[in-house]
Design a protein around this motif. Structure first.
Motif, PDB file in Angstrom:
ATOM      1  N   LEU A 129       0.834  -1.212   0.000  1.00 22.75           N
ATOM      2  CA  LEU A 129       0.000   0.000   0.000  1.00 22.75           C
ATOM      3  C   LEU A 129       0.863   1.254   0.000  1.00 22.75           C
ATOM      4  O   LEU A 129       0.574   2.251  -0.649  1.00 22.75           O
ATOM      5  N   VAL A 130       1.993   1.159   0.751  1.00 21.09           N
ATOM      6  CA  VAL A 130       2.892   2.304   0.849  1.00 21.09           C
ATOM      7  C   VAL A 130       3.305   2.800  -0.530  1.00 21.09           C
ATOM      8  O   VAL A 130       3.346   3.989  -0.811  1.00 21.09           O
ATOM      9  N   SER A 131       3.614   1.853  -1.422  1.00 17.83           N
ATOM     10  CA  SER A 131       4.105   2.293  -2.730  1.00 17.83           C
ATOM     11  C   SER A 131       2.972   2.524  -3.720  1.00 17.83           C
ATOM     12  O   SER A 131       3.148   3.199  -4.723  1.00 17.83           O
ATOM     13  N   ALA A 148      -4.634  -7.119   2.128  1.00 16.07           N
ATOM     14  CA  ALA A 148      -4.321  -8.423   2.723  1.00 16.07           C
ATOM     15  C   ALA A 148      -3.125  -8.252   3.643  1.00 16.07           C
ATOM     16  O   ALA A 148      -2.307  -7.355   3.435  1.00 16.07           O
ATOM     17  N   LYS A 149      -3.016  -9.090   4.666  1.00 15.57           N
ATOM     18  CA  LYS A 149      -1.889  -9.004   5.588  1.00 15.57           C
ATOM     19  C   LYS A 149      -1.011 -10.244   5.443  1.00 15.57           C
ATOM     20  O   LYS A 149      -1.501 -11.363   5.432  1.00 15.57           O
ATOM     21  N   LEU A 158      -0.994  -5.411   1.763  1.00 17.03           N
ATOM     22  CA  LEU A 158      -0.844  -5.667   0.327  1.00 17.03           C
ATOM     23  C   LEU A 158      -2.173  -5.386  -0.360  1.00 17.03           C
ATOM     24  O   LEU A 158      -3.241  -5.754   0.143  1.00 17.03           O
ATOM     25  N   VAL A 159      -2.094  -4.729  -1.514  1.00 19.07           N
ATOM     26  CA  VAL A 159      -3.315  -4.294  -2.204  1.00 19.07           C
ATOM     27  C   VAL A 159      -3.789  -5.384  -3.160  1.00 19.07           C
ATOM     28  O   VAL A 159      -2.988  -5.887  -3.966  1.00 19.07           O
ATOM     29  N   CYS A 160      -5.051  -5.780  -3.078  1.00 20.50           N
ATOM     30  CA  CYS A 160      -5.601  -6.772  -4.014  1.00 20.50           C
ATOM     31  C   CYS A 160      -6.947  -6.262  -4.524  1.00 20.50           C
ATOM     32  O   CYS A 160      -7.610  -5.463  -3.868  1.00 20.50           O
ATOM     33  N   ALA A 161      -7.362  -6.792  -5.682  1.00 23.43           N
ATOM     34  CA  ALA A 161      -8.703  -6.479  -6.186  1.00 23.43           C
ATOM     35  C   ALA A 161      -9.538  -7.739  -6.060  1.00 23.43           C
ATOM     36  O   ALA A 161      -9.143  -8.785  -6.574  1.00 23.43           O
ATOM     37  N   GLN A 212     -11.188 -15.141   4.902  1.00 19.93           N
ATOM     38  CA  GLN A 212     -11.703 -14.459   6.086  1.00 19.93           C
ATOM     39  C   GLN A 212     -10.574 -14.009   7.003  1.00 19.93           C
ATOM     40  O   GLN A 212     -10.712 -13.067   7.760  1.00 19.93           O
ATOM     41  N   LYS A 213      -9.462 -14.750   6.957  1.00 13.98           N
ATOM     42  CA  LYS A 213      -8.407 -14.458   7.908  1.00 13.98           C
ATOM     43  C   LYS A 213      -7.440 -13.414   7.348  1.00 13.98           C
ATOM     44  O   LYS A 213      -6.914 -12.585   8.076  1.00 13.98           O
ATOM     45  N   HIS A 214      -7.220 -13.486   6.042  1.00 13.88           N
ATOM     46  CA  HIS A 214      -6.110 -12.686   5.523  1.00 13.88           C
ATOM     47  C   HIS A 214      -6.526 -11.458   4.730  1.00 13.88           C
ATOM     48  O   HIS A 214      -5.722 -10.581   4.477  1.00 13.88           O
TER      49      HIS A 214
END
Length: 1925
Positions: A129-131, A148-149, A158-161, A212-214
């Motif tokens: 996400l930072v970048s 996501a973690k 982390l960025v996801c679609a 559900q967790k991540h």
């Protein structure tokens, strides 16, 4: 434990808990597990417990988060990028049912060669996400960005679609099983399994991958466009653990690392124990100052048992979450509104609960909200047990102000404490942008350490002293100042690091040191382990206190923990302070509910019984009974008598007062400030129309209609109706007839109640059905109830919730192009937020009334909030703003006795008792005097004694403001009962001012009011408070807010003692004092320097005090059409060019006020609606702008000597004794306002500036501060600056109607509604009058757009013209060619536009006395007269006209059609110019049928012409040519209506450089473009080329039609040449009136251009006429001027030209002026007929731009900018001289020079009309003093008879070969006559002189040769002058 819910456990739940407990004990290594019962009873959700509990500093309650959360009631994580680790730790475990260790998971190895770096996908693309936060990421429709973690990258997201169908809804439900996602990094799509996807993005999981967790968070874009972490994805039902808001109740696991990892500039939410001293630890963005910014002190928010969230004021949270259930909690249903019993509850703030329990005392634990959602097992030190009966024992409900750090858990008797987030935001330092920091004078690194914050807090509390309560805004400023100090010191020391901070070790003794000066009001408790110890200790001490022991007001609990650093909170124990803080947390609606709850449930019974006895201990009711019996039947005399005089009730009812002459209700007018503001509104509307945004097209509308929406107040509706009726606006706008307007007014005012929907739909239907009417929707008092529709559905049954939003912001209103929304408010702050829907440029602010400057103009001055504050410094013995100290002391005593009641209830009961006892003390029981406060006693004394002093019976009004309706009804009943028993029911009235009901007054008082008002109808009753003028009365004003009702001038006292610390927003406080704002006599303010005693005893202020009106002047310049209006300013004041009669002369108006002398009344200077007399000087207000400062003394010359308003010259201060004839201090004075202590301290801000003023408070309860760091709003800033300040620093809360208007995430811009305006002005200043006036001038302006100024001038030279009227029978439609050709031609020019032109010589002129002519010509006015005419359906229009019928004619539907026109060159040879001429035609596709093109190349061959014999009623035959220049917008080139829509050929003739402009505005017109060489030419050139082209075209058409067998003479030879300013055509007929045959009337009617042309074209034998025209219209046309229907004379501006007959007569293409006179004279001398139809006339519009305007003559080479203007005599110079050369055409310079040079060139001809100047073959204007004799040199031409005439000069202009020496020898010249020969160049000048043998008779000198002042490139003209010898 406070558990009231025992014994109802389900066995399953018990077993499960037991099982878990055993399992946990087996796994647990160090700590004994918690007992099973505490798990069951204390935890809503169990959590594994870990030994290494590190209590976090709750860093992640990022300011923004809680702020948004709590203020708006929903999450909005725009800036919160903090990563919250703890959630992950919990989450991981939360997912497994048991506490068993995670099962290891073996991940499939990554494919060969792929990237395996954490944070990157296998394709090697960055996903962090930072970048990516600034990247624009495109995602498919239906997908959302989620975070996501990865366990290996705890600090990154982390960025996801992900496809949103596979994500849950807000309730944790409805997620499809499975997964569908795309990789944002490499763009790979279609991952169908989360396992596969987690491998691709390198999550490297050690457990089974589960979405559900991540997948943790939604990602949202902030307003700056930054992608940031949003709310948690709510995977389980209602597990919405509002992100990091939960932290303060969570004890994190041991896995927390002890370093701080920065991400995106904020720390990671954890501050390990050792980072607390100096600026160590560089990787913390806060430089080690105990990272304040990211750490948000915890705050248990508000808890509500009612399922509807309450709307918090301040910063409270407003959510309802019942806590996340676990699988093992089968007994707790999702979302159940009642929590399990005995939960450990954080402390409730005082919030409304279910309807059955009181708000302020709730022993029941309430549902935890905001973030207390994951309690863990609690070590003993972390909890606080609230002692039983705390409130009962101590009489105090402590308030805990959240400070810095985590609050402990509270349980037990939690209803007896309150947790307040008042100061919490002050300790969270927000992230600000650099520009904001600079504005505040801070640097980015400059943040305070916790130690400093603690010390500042203690200092602040010490400084508050015993009386004041802490105010958030005040403390924020202290924090800001402290930061600024640090910044300054840092700069001074020039150190990068901070100055040495206070070390934690020094903190305790420094804190105690500061507290030691507080005289024991502030205590400091320092503990080592946790805050809970300090709080427990404090509460324990409190509960064991004895009543006589003195409590500190504040206890500051500091926890100096080694592990966690310093934390603190403040426990408020002060009686007043704790109560005020608790009550101020309720919104107005909530505390009113609380009060009604207390009244309904009978909790007030103790209080009520306390007040059953008088202060002397007697039983009140019995005492009153006794008094009543003593009095018997009689009552106190109603007026004109003492309080001990009694009469019978019948006699009292029958007493009639004397007429009071000063009350003439209808007499009112509009004042200058209102006019000015109305004009500002109008100019803003024009600015919207001109803005180019196409949002408003004023030219489209011909009418104005309106509706006024007001809040729910019956009185306000009636008041607005009264204003509308009195202003006459309905009649003026043409909406209603004079007779019906009174009744019909009601449909124009609508109040916001349940019926509004139906009425509003009717209005919107009118809007849709009348597209040509401009509707104005006025939303008056628009700040009231501005809540959103959505929140309305959740509201606590508030009836008006969301109504305004539903009306004002509905789609139809936003989209209606013919609807303007005008929001009007005195307190517009709630509309001025970051989400405002009104553009700041569309705000119109009331003009700044500076009391000193405007004094000279205004008789009366506005007295508002600022003046009240300033009046405290006047030093008068009886101030206008007062605080009743005695009353406050009594209140405090009672409040201590009744701690469970709301203070307003206690205050109200006390106030009722005070007034009751004051009444008794003044009438029967003097012994009670000492028990009433002096304030109350003097008010009541004044109220009941005033009517007794006069025969008129007038008295004062007292307003008692009681916001609670139930309390107000109680007060009315009690006071009425006391009054009636004391026999005062005829002395004064008691009225309940309830917004929901009408004013109700006893019949005998109505009769009295009618007598004073004289001619009211029988059924009249008072409907507004102003109708109560002069009535002695108490108005108990109730309702949540005052709604803008206006009070009469007789209002003298405003009792606001009930308005106290619940009113801590600016709007709430100021609108209460706004009740008293009014206009006052100038002396009040001017005399502020003189100590003045206004206590009211000595001065019979019988009718003095005025609260005048919202309308200082509602009357809006009444137009004279209103016969009823004897108003001050009948007629209109020149209103944006709308001229009509000017205001009535001031001197005539003064006699309208005979009532001035009435000695009984001291008010001369009323203002406003219900005003009494118009003060004599008041009418001067109107136009006094120009009168300057002498006004002050000029007002002294008034008709009535008794006027109080003549203070004499300005220099004198207010005389201390009354001047002779003046009534001294009897002036209109502002009401006296009695405030509570809390309000007084804010409004009467003392001079030391020690206290904050009301302007620094939160502006409105529906908005929130954006940041706790913001500059101070100074008290005296202008309202414009104030608006910009609020727009920057406040934002709308979630329930606010503007909340949905969020800025566009991409651009960051807000959408403002373009047709919405905001009018703001102080309360009661006159806004209603102003907007009604605005409606009127808006209408006048639209009408003005439908009117046209036409020239209206008498014909000139009628006295010395030849009679051209030969026996032509009257009434003939057409001239008879035989008789017409016998008429002589009238050579004189009659067109008034030529009034300053040389006369044309006729024989008749020779006989006219020169003196007479000299006189009449000298008087010629330079400005031409015009008159305004309504446009009719036959007018010609400019581009500003739009209507449905002609829009095809005007507009092109799309831009593409611009290219639909084609350009055609057309070449012909001109013998005159001796060269080929190439013109261009631009022909739109739709007009091609009028032209003939060649078969093959689309080459333009000719323009089609009809035949003479054609008879088509739907066409005119002649092509119409309109030369136009500089008038692309203003030229009247739209002939659609003038031609009645029939087809016609219209050609615009334009210059080449102007062609693009004309083409843009007139895309559907045929253009004829002149060659570029004519760009600087005059109108002569255009006419010359039109004629040449037309003749050439005629020949082409004849040839073409001849081939078709049509004779040449059958082709139609006429063209129309008309100006672009011809607007209307009329037909005139003479009507004989049989009764008086001598006086025939003239009737004229408007006709179309089509009918005029068709009539003229039907003239018999028309082809024998050379020119036909019509006369110029004038209002002075008489039947005599029409005696001859046809004249043979000059025609101008609109002609039918026969191009065949005039083939050899040319326009002079060089000419700029008089080209038509020159052409007419040539035509006539060629023997051709010119005919003018006198029964038609033409109106020409006065257009101020373009046309044949003069060039601005400038030097060719500019030497300096500021040159003196060049005089006409400098337009010529000697050849080859050093003269300044000019940049203007030579011919133009010559003509201008000749107009002014007659004295120099032809001195003998001046005023000598017997000896004119001879001009051969030309007519040039050589000045009005000279006559010209025109002679044609052509053979066989007809010329004027010149026998016996001696000419005074000879003018030869560019003469051709027809002029010969023989011709000139025929004429005789005076001795000394002068000659002027003009030629193209020097050589032709020499040749001409030789050829004409001029040297024989004329003498020339070398120095008599001149040239026009052009450079040789511009081909100057040369001329030579000479004298006749």
């Amino acid at each position: 434990m406070g558990n009231s819910y025992a014994g109802q456990l389900k066995s399953a739940r018990f077993e499960e808990a037991l099982h878990n407990s055993i399992e946990a004990s087996l796994r647990c290594s160090s700590v004994v597990p918690r007992p099973i019962f505490s798990q069951l009873y204390l935890d809503p959700v169990q959590h594994p417990f870990s030994s290494a509990d590190v209590k976090p500093k709750v860093e992640d309650l990022d300011k923004d988060l809680v702020h948004r959360y709590t203020q708006n009631g929903s999450l909005d994580f725009s800036n919160n990028l903090t990563v919250n680790e703890m959630e992950d730790d919990e989450d991981d475990e939360e997912m497994s049912d048991s506490n068993s260790p995670p099962i290891p998971y073996s991940q499939k190895p990554a494919p060969e060669g792929s990237c395996t770096t954490d944070g990157f996908c296998q394709a090697g693309k960055d996903l962090r996400l930072v970048s990516l936060c600034m990247e624009q990421i495109d995602i498919p429709a239906g997908f959302l960005l989620v975070g996501a973690k990865s366990p290996n990258l705890p600090e990154h997201i982390l960025v996801c679609a992900v496809d949103k169908r596979f994500l849950p809804d807000d309730h944790g439900k409805n997620a499809l099983l499975g997964f569908s996602g795309n990789c944002i990094g490499c763009g790979e799509r279609g991952f169908r399994y989360f396992t596969e996807f987690s491998n691709h993005i390198n999550l490297k999981l050690t457990t089974q991958p589960k979405k559900q967790k991540h997948l943790k968070y939604y990602l949202v874009r902030s307003s700056q466009g930054v992608l940031s972490k949003g709310p948690l994805i709510c995977w389980k039902e209602c597990r919405s653990r509002q992100s990091s808001t939960t932290c303060h109740s969570i004890k994190p696991n041991s896995s927390v690392s002890s370093t701080v990892t920065p991400e995106n500039g904020t720390t990671n939410g954890y501050k390990s124990g050792f980072i607390q001293t100096d600026a160590a630890n560089g990787n913390s963005s806060h430089g080690g100052k105990s990272s304040t910014s990211s750490s948000t002190p915890a705050r248990p928010g508000n808890y509500s048992l009612s399922p509807r969230p309450s709307y918090a004021s301040g910063d409270q949270a407003t959510m309802f979450i019942s806590g996340p259930p676990k699988k093992r909690h089968r007994g707790w249903y999702p979302g159940s509104p009642v929590p399990q019993p005995g939960l450990v509850v954080p402390v409730p703030t005082v919030r409304p609960l279910s309807r059955t329990e009181s708000l302020l005392s709730t022993p029941v634990p309430q549902t935890p909200l905001t973030g207390i959602l994951q309690p863990r097992p609690i070590p003993a030190g972390e909890t606080v047990i609230v002692p039983e009966n705390l409130l009962s024992n101590s009489g105090v409900r402590p308030v805990i102000l959240i400070g810095y750090g985590t609050l402990p858990y509270f349980y037990g008797n939690v209803g007896d404490i309150v947790v307040s987030p008042l100061l919490v935001n002050c300790y969270k330092i927000p992230q600000l942008e650099n520009k904001d920091l600079e504005q505040l004078g801070l640097t980015g690194s400059q943040l305070l350490s916790v130690e400093n914050m603690i010390l500042l807090t203690i200092q602040y509390l010490v400084r508050l002293g015993p009386d004041q309560i802490p105010l958030r805004e005040e403390f924020e400023q202290i924090m800001l100042k402290a930061m600024q100090e640090f910044t300054l010191r840092e700069r001074a020391l020039q150190m990068g690091a901070q100055c040495t901070p206070v070390s934690p070790g020094q903190l305790p003794w420094l804190a105690r040191l500061i507290a030691s000066v507080s005289q024991d009001l502030v205590h400091v408790i320092v503990t080592q382990n946790s805050l809970a110890e300090g709080i427990s200790e404090t509460l324990r001490t409190l509960s064991e206190m004895r009543h006589y022991q003195r409590l500190p007001d504040y206890v500051v609990a500091i926890c100096a923990s080694k592990i966690r650093g310093n934390e603190f909170c403040v426990v408020v124990l002060g009686q007043q302070q704790s109560r005020a803080l608790a009550e101020s947390m309720l919104t107005t609606s909530e505390f009113l509910k609380e009060i009604s709850y207390e009244l309904i449930t009978g909790k007030v019974s103790f209080l009520a019984s306390h007040f059953k006895t008088t202060s002397l201990g007697d039983d009140l009711d019995k005492l009153l009974e006794k008094i009543q019996q003593r009095r018997g039947d009689s009552v106190v005399t109603p007026f004109n008598g003492d309080l001990n005089e009694y009469v019978s009730p019948q006699e009292a009812a029958a007493m009639i007062p004397t007429h009071n002459l000063d009350l003439d209700n209808e007499n009112f007018q509009i004042y200058q400030p209102q006019l000015t503001v109305a004009r500002k509104l109008l100019s803003q509307v024009c600015a919207i129309a001109d803005s180019g945004s196409q949002s408003l097209d004023l030219g489209h509308f011909s009418k104005v209609d309106f509706i006024i929406i007001v809040p729910r107040s019956e009185v306000l509706v009636q008041q607005t109706l009264q204003r509308i009726r009195q202003s006459g606006v309905l009649v003026d706008l043409g909406l209603e007839e004079n007779g019906t307007a009174y009744q019909r007014a009601e449909k124009y005012v609508v109040r916001l109640d349940n019926e509004i929907q139906a009425k509003f739909e009717v209005f919107m239907r009118r809007v849709k059905q009348n597209p040509y009417t401009l509707f104005v929707l006025v939303h008056d008092n628009c700040h009231v109830e501005l809540t959103s529709v959505i929140s309305g559905s959740l509201s606590h049954g508030e009836p008006s919730h969301g109504l305004a939003d539903r009306v004002i912001n509905c789609r139809e209103v936003l989209d209606a192009f013919n609807l303007l929304v005008l929001q009007v408010s005195s307190f517009p702050y709630t509309l001025q937020t970051q989400q405002s829907r009104i553009s700041s440029s569309n705000e119109v602010h009331w003009i700044q009334l500076d009391s000193t400057e405007d004094m000279s103009c205004e008789e009366k001055l506005y007295f508002g909030l600022n003046e009240y504050s300033k009046s405290l410094q006047w030093g008068i013995t009886s101030p206008l703003l007062r605080c009743d100290e005695t009353f406050e002391k009594m209140v405090n005593t009672l409040l201590e006795r009744y701690p469970r009641l709301h203070s307003m209830v206690v205050r109200c009961y006390l106030l009722i008792q005070q007034y009751s006892e004051a009444l008794m003390a003044l009438t029967t029981m003097a012994s009670l005097r000492d028990h009433s406060t002096p304030e109350t006693l003097s008010i009541m004394d004044d109220l009941i004694s005033a009517p007794g002093k006069t025969k008129s019976g007038r008295g004062h009004m007292l307003i008692i403001r009681v916001p609670s309706v139930q309390l107000a009804m109680l007060a009315k009943e009690r006071l009425q009962e006391v009054r009636d028993k004391l026999g005062l029911q005829y002395r004064f009235e008691i009225i309940l001012g309830n917004p929901a009901s009408e004013v109700s007054v006893a019949t005998h008082f109505v009769a009295r009011l009618k007598t004073w008002r004289r001619n009211e109808p029988e059924e009249w009753i008072p409907r507004t408070y102003q109708d109560l003028e002069g009535l002695p009365c108490i108005v108990i004003l109730t309702g949540k807010d005052p709604l803008g009702e206006t009070f009469p001038r007789s209002l003298k006292y405003c009792d606001l003692r009930l308005i106290d610390s619940s009113y801590l927003t600016r709007t709430a406080l100021e609108q209460e004092v706004g009740l008293a704002c009014c206009y006052v006599s100038k002396e009040v303010i001017r005399g502020s320097t003189v100590a003045l005693d206004l206590s009211g005893k000595e001065q019979e202020r019988a009718t003095v005090s005025e609260n005048d009106s919202d309308e200082l002047l509602v009357d809006l310049e009444r137009p004279q059409s209103n016969s009823s209006a004897v108003t001050g300013t009948s007629g209109s004041i020149m209103e944006n060019g709308v001229s009509s009669s000017s205001t009535v002369d001031k001197s005539q108006k003064q006699p309208l006020t005979p009532s001035f002398q009435s000695p009984a009344n001291s008010v001369g200077l009323e203002e406003g609606v219900c005003t009494g007399t118009v003060g004599a000087g008041e009418t001067l207000k109107q136009e006094c702008d120009s009168l300057g400062p002498q006004m002050a003394s000029s007002t002294a010359s008034k008709p009535s000597s008794s006027s109080s308003s003549s203070p004499g010259p300005r220099a004198l201060p207010w005389p201390s004794g009354p001047a002779p004839g003046c009534r001294g201090l009897h002036t209109t004075l502002p009401p006296i306002v009695i405030l509570s202590k809390a309000a007084y301290s804010l409004l009467g801000s003392q001079r030391g500036g020690k206290l904050p003023s009301s302007s620094s408070l939160l502006p409105h309860a529906d908005v929130a501060w954006v940041s706790s760091l913001r500059p101070l709003l100074h008290k005296d800033v202008s309202s414009e600056e104030q608006s910009l300040y609020y727009r920057q620093w406040t934002s709308a809360r979630q329930h606010h109607a503007d909340y949905s208007n969020q800025p566009d995430p991409n651009s960051g811009t807000r959408t403002c509604h373009p047709r919405r305006l905001l009018l703001t002005g102080p309360p009661q200043v006159g806004k209603t009058g102003s907007y009604l006036q605005f409606l009127r001038i808006l209408f006048r302006m639209l009408i003005r757009l439908l009117e046209v100024d036409v020239y209206d001038e008498r014909e000139i030279n009628t006295d010395h013209s030849e009679s051209s009227r030969v026996s032509q029978p009257e009434g003939e439609p057409w001239p008879d060619i035989e008789s017409f050709s016998k008429m002589p031609f009238d050579i004189s020019v009659h067109d008034p536009k030529y009034s300053l032109m040389s006369l044309v010589y006729t024989e008749k002129l020779a006989g006219v006395k020169q003196e007479a002519i000299k006189e009449s010509r000298a008087e010629e006015p330079r400005k031409r007269e015009t008159v305004s005419m309504m446009l009719t359906k036959y007018a010609a229009y400019n581009t500003f006209h739009h209507c449905e019928q002609c829009h095809q004619y005007m507009d092109f539907t799309s831009a593409s059609q611009m290219s639909d026109s084609t350009l055609h060159a057309f070449t012909f040879s001109s013998s005159m110019l001796g060269e080929e001429v190439q013109l261009y035609f631009i022909i739109p596709k739709s007009k091609e049928s009028y032209f003939v093109f060649s078969k093959q190349g689309k080459h333009l061959e000719s323009m089609r012409l009809p035949l003479v014999s054609d008879k088509n009623l739907n066409a005119v035959k002649s092509p119409i040519f309109t030369p136009s220049s500089g008038r692309h917008e203003h030229g009247l080139l739209n002939l659609f209506h003038a031609m009645e829509g029939i087809s016609h050929l219209h050609l615009l003739v334009v210059k080449e450089y102007e062609m693009p402009l004309y083409r843009k505005y007139w895309p559907n017109h045929i253009m004829l473009v002149l060659p570029g060489t004519f760009n600087n030419a005059g109108v002569g050139a255009a006419r010359f080329l039109i004629k040449e082209l037309s003749y050439h075209n005629l020949e082409l058409e004849r040839n073409r039609l001849e081939e078709l067998g049509i004779k040449r003479q059958c082709v139609w030879p006429f063209i129309v040449v008309m100006d672009d300013s011809c607007v209307l055509w009329n037909i005139h007929s003479v009507q004989e009136q049989s009764s008086q045959p001598m006086e025939a009337g003239l009737s004229s009617k408007n006709v179309s251009l089509k009918s005029v042309l068709q009539h003229i074209e039907a003239t018999p034998k028309i082809i024998h006429y050379a020119i036909l025209g019509i006369q110029k219209w004038s209002s002075k046309l008489t039947p005599q001027s029409l005696k001859a229907p046809f004249s043979r004379c000059h025609v101008h501006d609109f002609i039918l030209l026969n191009i065949d007959l005039t083939q050899n007569v040319q326009y002079d293409f060089n000419r700029y002026f008089c080209e038509d006179v020159d052409f007419n004279l040539r035509t006539n001398s060629s023997g051709l007929l010119i005919c003018r139809f006198n029964n038609f006339s033409l109106m020409k519009k006065h257009i101020q731009v373009g046309g044949q305007r003069d060039f601005i003559i400038k030097p060719k080479i500019m030497v300096s900018e500021s040159l003196a203007p060049i005089l006409p005599l400098q337009y010529v110079c000697a050849p080859d001289s050093e003269h300044t050369l000019l940049a203007a055409p030579a011919q133009f310079l010559l003509e201008k020079f000749l107009q002014h040079a007659s004295y120099k060139l032809f001195p003998k001809a001046i005023h000598n009309f017997k000896s004119p100047v001879l001009a051969v073959d030309c007519y040039l204007n050589i000045g009005p003093e000279v006559a010209i004799c025109y002679v044609s040199s052509r053979p066989h031409s007809s010329n004027v008879n010149c026998e016996g005439v001696f000419f005074s000069g000879l003018l030869l202009y560019l003469c051709d070969s027809f002029v010969g020496a023989d011709l000139l020898k025929k004429f005789k010249f005076l001795k000394g006559a002068t000659l002027c020969v003009i030629c193209q160049d020097r050589s032709s000048l020499r040749q001409t002189i030789v050829r004409l043998e001029l040297e024989d008779e004329w003498q020339f000198r070398l120095r008599d040769e001149f040239q026009t002042a052009n450079s040789s490139d511009d081909k100057p003209l040369y001329f030579l002058t000479g004298r006749h010898v």
